[in-house]
Design an enzyme around this catalytic site. Structure first.
Site, PDB file in Angstrom:
ATOM      1  CB  CYS A 166      33.135  43.479  38.882  1.00 46.98           C
ATOM      2  SG  CYS A 166      32.370  44.212  39.926  1.00 46.98           S
ATOM      3  CG  ASP A 167      33.849  40.848  35.496  1.00 45.44           C
ATOM      4  OD1 ASP A 167      34.879  40.817  36.600  1.00 45.44           O
ATOM      5  OD2 ASP A 167      32.499  40.435  36.215  1.00 45.44           O
ATOM      6  CB  CYS A 220      29.394  43.086  38.581  1.00 37.75           C
ATOM      7  SG  CYS A 220      29.986  44.458  39.089  1.00 37.75           S
TER       8      CYS A 220
END
Length: 329
Positions: A146-147, A143
């Site tokens: 997300c990261d 992701c």
């Protein structure tokens, strides 16, 4: 072994990530006394879902210093327990949504429920090669949103595996943070839509490694983080070294819907279809929340939001059918 039990409740929730726990919090505060099945290593994932694997979540509101996925899920779990949710660490094996009340089965008990929230998430499709487990969440992710903004990826070369729209989207997103982004694809053409292909191929920070697969991931010194990849050209057989600090797997996800036995309408990718602007599924009284019905946003905060929606939709439905509150026993 514990004897099989039969329990009754107004609302049964299947799943224990941000969607399931948020649904439980709202339902419990509405005094519906929900029963929640959090799964017992379902699909080899601990209760709480894939969220629990996140080392540091920095984009969930309310945690300016970041928080681990495990701690965030535990906090949500404690909150739902506080308001009266009954939680069982069991995996739902099958359901019966063809008659009312509905039935939810695990190996230890049967729950009879007037309404059900399905919040079982989706499983990232994984690749297996030497180092693929060692550097998961230590340079490897599924992701970018997300990261991707993490400090270990900033101004570093990064790589994305995949050839669909998701891979193009991930690569384009990562150009905001990485010094260069490689797209590694096993074929010589993408399956992504033309518009997404053009956006990726026209980006000066993106380079495509066609007809290539990752055969190994290795570390950087003694830090225990990803340092690079061994990439094999499937046409020539040549293996080259690609030094990157991040590898993002974008080959798709599998929604956790097999246990439903085809009793809810699914889309072509297996995600539960919900009616626009709601969490209602094809069966009245069954609601879906989180990534099991969302293949677009796939964030913890959006999952939590749909968990709230599902609980409110379920509460309104239960009021309509005149279900007795506090029915669980």
């Amino acid at each position: 072994m514990e004897d099989l039990q039969t329990m009754k409740t107004c609302l049964c929730i299947i799943g224990s990530g941000p969607a399931g726990q948020t649904a439980a919090i709202y339902a419990a505060r509405a005094e519906l006394k929900p029963i929640l099945f959090e799964g017992g290593m379902a699909n080899d994932i601990s209760p709480g879902g894939q969220f629990t694997a996140a080392i540091c979540i920095e984009n969930f509101p309310g945690f300016p210093e970041g928080i681990t996925g495990r701690e965030l899920v535990d906090r949500c779990r404690n909150q739902s327990l506080r308001f009266g949710t009954q939680i069982f660490t069991e995996t739902v094996t099958k359901v019966n949504f063809s008659s009312r009340p509905f039935k939810v089965f695990t190996d230890l008990r049967t729950v009879i429920a007037d309404a059900v929230v399905v919040a079982t998430g989706a499983i990232v499709k994984q690749l297996s090669f030497p180092g693929s487990n060692s550097f998961w969440k230590r340079g490897m992710s599924a992701c970018a949103v997300c990261d991707g903004a993490a400090s270990i990826f900033r101004n570093k070369p990064l790589a994305v595996i995949g050839g669909g729209d998701s891979a193009m989207d991930e690569a384009i997103y990562l150009t905001k943070y990485g010094s260069k982004v490689y797209i590694i694809h096993r074929r010589d053409t993408f399956k992504a839509s033309k518009i997404m292909q053009n956006r990726a191929l026209s980006n000066p920070k993106i380079e495509v490694l066609w007809s290539s697969v990752v055969v190994e991931a290795y570390g950087e010194g003694e830090r225990g983080v990803l340092g690079g990849l061994k990439v094999k050209n499937v046409v020539t057989g040549e293996v080259s070294d690609l030094q990157v600090s991040g590898l993002f797997i974008a080959i798709g996800r599998d929604p956790t819907t097999k246990f439903l036995g085809g009793q809810l309408e699914l889309d072509s990718d297996g995600y539960i279809v919900t009616k626009p602007g709601s969490t209602h599924t094809s069966v009245r009284g069954i609601f879906a929340a989180g990534e099991v019905q969302d293949k677009k946003y796939r964030q913890g905060i959006t999952a939590a939001g749909t968990g709230c929606m599902a609980a409110l939709d379920a509460e309104h439905y239960l009021q309509e059918i005149g279900s007795q509150e506090g029915k669980s026993d």
